[in-house]
Design a protein around this motif. Structure first.
Motif, PDB file in Angstrom:
ATOM      1  N   MET A   1     -29.311  37.760   6.335  1.00 54.13           N
ATOM      2  CA  MET A   1     -28.870  36.750   7.281  1.00 54.13           C
ATOM      3  C   MET A   1     -27.963  37.369   8.350  1.00 54.13           C
ATOM      4  SD  MET A   1     -29.177  33.580   7.806  1.00 54.13           S
ATOM      5  CE  MET A   1     -28.434  32.256   8.653  1.00 54.13           C
ATOM      6  N   LEU A   2     -27.059  38.232   7.920  1.00 54.29           N
ATOM      7  CA  LEU A   2     -26.146  38.873   8.861  1.00 54.29           C
ATOM      8  C   LEU A   2     -26.899  39.802   9.800  1.00 54.29           C
ATOM      9  CD1 LEU A   2     -23.180  39.314   9.719  1.00 54.29           C
ATOM     10  CD2 LEU A   2     -23.134  41.215   8.121  1.00 54.29           C
ATOM     11  N   LYS A   3     -27.873  40.524   9.260  1.00 51.65           N
ATOM     12  CA  LYS A   3     -28.667  41.429  10.089  1.00 51.65           C
ATOM     13  C   LYS A   3     -29.451  40.659  11.142  1.00 51.65           C
ATOM     14  CE  LYS A   3     -29.170  44.983   6.592  1.00 51.65           C
ATOM     15  NZ  LYS A   3     -30.103  45.746   5.741  1.00 51.65           N
ATOM     16  N   ALA A   4     -29.970  39.502  10.780  1.00 52.45           N
ATOM     17  CA  ALA A   4     -30.706  38.677  11.738  1.00 52.45           C
ATOM     18  C   ALA A   4     -29.779  38.173  12.845  1.00 52.45           C
ATOM     19  CB  ALA A   4     -31.361  37.502  11.027  1.00 52.45           C
ATOM     20  N   ALA A   5     -28.560  37.810  12.497  1.00 46.66           N
ATOM     21  CA  ALA A   5     -27.597  37.363  13.495  1.00 46.66           C
ATOM     22  C   ALA A   5     -27.238  38.489  14.453  1.00 46.66           C
ATOM     23  CB  ALA A   5     -26.343  36.816  12.812  1.00 46.66           C
TER      24      ALA A   5
END
Length: 66
Positions: A1-5
């Protein structure tokens, strides 16, 4: 999720970069839209760096390719 953000913020930074270039060419420096695009780009970059730092701090991101 953090990587996508982080990827989403990087894409938004690139969009802001090219919109600033467009405003520079189109307005020829007679408008403040380029300054606004610069402000947005700097803000997005700062937020991206903060998210990367947060990811390393919490352990969600690790250095390396694994």
């Amino acid at each position: 999720m953090l990587k996508a953000a982080i990827v989403l913020l990087l894409v938004a930074t690139l969009v802001s970069l090219f919109s600033g270039l467009f405003f520079l060419v189109k307005d020829e420096g007679r408008s403040s839209r380029m300054v606004t695009a610069l402000f947005v780009r700097v803000s997005l970059s700062a937020l991206t760096i903060a998210l990367i730092a947060w990811g390393f701090y919490t352990g969600q991101l690790r250095p390396g390719f694994g």
